[in-house]
Design a protein around this motif. Structure first.
Motif, PDB file in Angstrom:
ATOM      1  N   ILE A   1      37.111  68.837   4.452  1.00  0.00           N
ATOM      2  CA  ILE A   1      37.942  70.019   4.202  1.00  0.00           C
ATOM      3  C   ILE A   1      38.298  70.119   2.723  1.00  0.00           C
ATOM      4  CG2 ILE A   1      40.222  71.033   4.613  1.00  0.00           C
ATOM      5  CD1 ILE A   1      40.041  69.946   7.479  1.00  0.00           C
ATOM      6  N   GLU A   2      38.694  68.995   2.122  1.00  0.00           N
ATOM      7  CA  GLU A   2      39.045  68.992   0.703  1.00  0.00           C
ATOM      8  C   GLU A   2      37.852  69.346  -0.174  1.00  0.00           C
ATOM      9  OE1 GLU A   2      40.582  65.082   0.227  1.00  0.00           O
ATOM     10  OE2 GLU A   2      42.607  65.608   0.894  1.00  0.00           O
ATOM     11  N   TYR A   3      36.664  68.887   0.224  1.00  0.00           N
ATOM     12  CA  TYR A   3      35.469  69.198  -0.570  1.00  0.00           C
ATOM     13  C   TYR A   3      35.168  70.690  -0.514  1.00  0.00           C
ATOM     14  CZ  TYR A   3      30.830  69.053  -2.553  1.00  0.00           C
ATOM     15  OH  TYR A   3      29.745  69.273  -3.363  1.00  0.00           O
ATOM     16  N   LEU A   4      35.233  71.271   0.689  1.00  0.00           N
ATOM     17  CA  LEU A   4      34.964  72.696   0.816  1.00  0.00           C
ATOM     18  C   LEU A   4      35.986  73.526   0.034  1.00  0.00           C
ATOM     19  CD1 LEU A   4      33.954  72.917   4.580  1.00  0.00           C
ATOM     20  CD2 LEU A   4      32.475  73.270   2.609  1.00  0.00           C
ATOM     21  N   LEU A   5      37.227  73.087   0.036  1.00  0.00           N
ATOM     22  CA  LEU A   5      38.249  73.777  -0.754  1.00  0.00           C
ATOM     23  C   LEU A   5      37.940  73.672  -2.246  1.00  0.00           C
ATOM     24  CD1 LEU A   5      41.458  72.684   1.190  1.00  0.00           C
ATOM     25  CD2 LEU A   5      40.571  75.011   1.000  1.00  0.00           C
ATOM     26  N   MET A   6      37.485  72.506  -2.689  1.00  0.00           N
ATOM     27  CA  MET A   6      37.128  72.315  -4.092  1.00  0.00           C
ATOM     28  C   MET A   6      36.003  73.250  -4.513  1.00  0.00           C
ATOM     29  SD  MET A   6      35.737  68.850  -5.998  1.00  0.00           S
ATOM     30  CE  MET A   6      34.128  68.941  -5.183  1.00  0.00           C
ATOM     31  N   ARG A   7      35.102  73.526  -3.563  1.00  0.00           N
ATOM     32  CA  ARG A   7      33.967  74.403  -3.870  1.00  0.00           C
ATOM     33  C   ARG A   7      34.284  75.878  -3.629  1.00  0.00           C
ATOM     34  NH1 ARG A   7      28.891  71.849  -3.809  1.00  0.00           N
ATOM     35  NH2 ARG A   7      28.118  73.929  -4.343  1.00  0.00           N
ATOM     36  N   GLY A   8      35.566  76.167  -3.303  1.00  0.00           N
ATOM     37  CA  GLY A   8      35.981  77.557  -3.141  1.00  0.00           C
ATOM     38  C   GLY A   8      35.738  78.134  -1.768  1.00  0.00           C
ATOM     39  N   GLN A   9      35.518  77.285  -0.777  1.00  0.00           N
ATOM     40  CA  GLN A   9      35.286  77.748   0.586  1.00  0.00           C
ATOM     41  C   GLN A   9      36.571  77.599   1.405  1.00  0.00           C
ATOM     42  OE1 GLN A   9      32.538  79.339   0.942  1.00  0.00           O
ATOM     43  NE2 GLN A   9      31.810  78.616  -1.055  1.00  0.00           N
ATOM     44  N   LEU A  10      36.489  77.889   2.696  1.00  0.00           N
ATOM     45  CA  LEU A  10      37.632  77.828   3.617  1.00  0.00           C
ATOM     46  C   LEU A  10      38.760  78.775   3.212  1.00  0.00           C
ATOM     47  CD1 LEU A  10      37.959  74.006   4.395  1.00  0.00           C
ATOM     48  CD2 LEU A  10      36.680  75.747   5.626  1.00  0.00           C
ATOM     49  N   THR A  11      38.397  79.923   2.702  1.00  0.00           N
ATOM     50  CA  THR A  11      39.426  80.899   2.321  1.00  0.00           C
ATOM     51  C   THR A  11      39.801  81.809   3.484  1.00  0.00           C
ATOM     52  OG1 THR A  11      37.675  82.370   1.525  1.00  0.00           O
ATOM     53  CG2 THR A  11      38.713  80.909  -0.093  1.00  0.00           C
ATOM     54  N   THR A  12      38.972  81.848   4.518  1.00  0.00           N
ATOM     55  CA  THR A  12      39.261  82.681   5.699  1.00  0.00           C
ATOM     56  C   THR A  12      38.902  81.908   6.963  1.00  0.00           C
ATOM     57  OG1 THR A  12      37.053  83.664   5.650  1.00  0.00           O
ATOM     58  CG2 THR A  12      38.799  84.816   4.450  1.00  0.00           C
TER      59      THR A  12
ATOM     60  N   ILE B   1      27.415  75.816   4.188  1.00  0.00           N
ATOM     61  CA  ILE B   1      28.832  75.967   4.523  1.00  0.00           C
ATOM     62  C   ILE B   1      29.043  75.786   6.019  1.00  0.00           C
ATOM     63  CG2 ILE B   1      30.795  77.556   4.566  1.00  0.00           C
ATOM     64  CD1 ILE B   1      29.550  78.912   2.082  1.00  0.00           C
ATOM     65  N   LYS B   2      28.202  76.428   6.811  1.00  0.00           N
ATOM     66  CA  LYS B   2      28.361  76.381   8.268  1.00  0.00           C
ATOM     67  C   LYS B   2      28.162  74.970   8.821  1.00  0.00           C
ATOM     68  CE  LYS B   2      27.423  81.110   9.818  1.00  0.00           C
ATOM     69  NZ  LYS B   2      27.808  81.762   8.581  1.00  0.00           N
ATOM     70  N   ILE B   3      27.169  74.250   8.313  1.00  0.00           N
ATOM     71  CA  ILE B   3      26.912  72.918   8.842  1.00  0.00           C
ATOM     72  C   ILE B   3      27.993  71.935   8.398  1.00  0.00           C
ATOM     73  CG2 ILE B   3      25.437  72.048   6.971  1.00  0.00           C
ATOM     74  CD1 ILE B   3      23.625  70.896   9.206  1.00  0.00           C
ATOM     75  N   MET B   4      28.590  72.188   7.229  1.00  0.00           N
ATOM     76  CA  MET B   4      29.716  71.357   6.781  1.00  0.00           C
ATOM     77  C   MET B   4      30.941  71.618   7.648  1.00  0.00           C
ATOM     78  SD  MET B   4      29.460  69.171   4.183  1.00  0.00           S
ATOM     79  CE  MET B   4      30.888  69.210   3.101  1.00  0.00           C
ATOM     80  N   GLU B   5      31.178  72.872   7.993  1.00  0.00           N
ATOM     81  CA  GLU B   5      32.298  73.201   8.879  1.00  0.00           C
ATOM     82  C   GLU B   5      32.101  72.554  10.246  1.00  0.00           C
ATOM     83  OE1 GLU B   5      32.393  77.428   8.835  1.00  0.00           O
ATOM     84  OE2 GLU B   5      33.615  77.554   7.006  1.00  0.00           O
ATOM     85  N   HIS B   6      30.872  72.530  10.723  1.00  0.00           N
ATOM     86  CA  HIS B   6      30.590  71.893  12.012  1.00  0.00           C
ATOM     87  C   HIS B   6      30.830  70.395  11.939  1.00  0.00           C
ATOM     88  CE1 HIS B   6      28.064  70.135  15.226  1.00  0.00           C
ATOM     89  NE2 HIS B   6      28.519  71.170  15.918  1.00  0.00           N
TER      90      HIS B   6
END
Length: 215
Positions: free
Chosen positions: A96-107, A43-48
């Protein structure tokens, strides 16, 4: 329909205001978390990577703006680099869309963009110089994506192999990166030969071909 939605929203706000000091608040939905399976390092490396893509977009914007100046006047190169900036921005959107699809980026979503939005430089001595910088930039982005694949395939803190993400990045991102790098290398080669044979006129002629999408 819009009026009906606004009406229900107003009712929710009014009902919440009665019990919470005139604040319109909604209780978060109680959603099971069993489907959330991305591990923290991934998650962290994808956000980076979102920041990496946007930083690349800013660099291309600077290139496009440089060649659009009246004192430089290379509309073909300006168009090429502005289009490259849009592609990098789209890559950030896709992540961003991928992380949202996987249930991330909620905070902490705003924290994704809390970094210096400034390109490393704002002018270039020639189009060849800018293309060389672009190729180096793309190679760095490619290396960053490969690092994500390595991290998410075999994370150090877990035995979870995120094969879906690895396949997504390998198929959608890496192939585009490699094609883009090959295209830039070809442009550097051709433009360099034209400038050797024709000097500054070579850059001018190449720019006209870029503007007409003939390259």
């Amino acid at each position: 329909m819009k009026l009906l939605g606004a009406f229900f929203c107003g009712l929710l706000c009014a009902s919440a205001a009665v019990g919470d000091g005139l604040k319109c608040t909604l209780k978060p939905a109680d959603i099971p978390s069993d489907w959330l399976d991305m591990v923290d390092p991934c998650i962290k490396i994808m956000e980076h990577q979102i920041q990496t893509e946007i930083q690349a977009a800013m660099t291309y914007l600077a290139m496009g703006a440089h060649f659009a100046r009246d004192t430089v006047n290379r509309p073909g190169f300006s168009k090429f680099f502005f289009e490259a900036a849009s592609e990098e921005r789209d890559h950030a959107f896709k992540i961003i869309e991928y992380l949202l699809m996987r249930g991330q980026l909620t905070t902490n979503v705003p924290n994704l963009l809390k970094f210096p939005l400034k390109p490393p430089r704002e002018d270039w001595s020639s189009a060849v110089s800018a293309l060389n910088d672009a190729l180096i930039l793309e190679a760095k982005v490619t290396s960053s994506i490969r690092e994500i694949i390595k991290t998410c395939e075999t994370p150090k803190t877990s035995d979870f192999n995120d094969y879906h993400l690895v396949d997504y990045l390998t198929g959608d991102f890496l192939e585009e990166q490699y094609k883009g790098q090959r295209d830039l290398a070809g442009k550097i080669s051709t433009l360099g030969k034209m400038m050797i044979n024709h000097g500054p006129l070579g850059e001018f002629l190449y720019d006209k071909q870029l503007l007409k999408d003939e390259l």
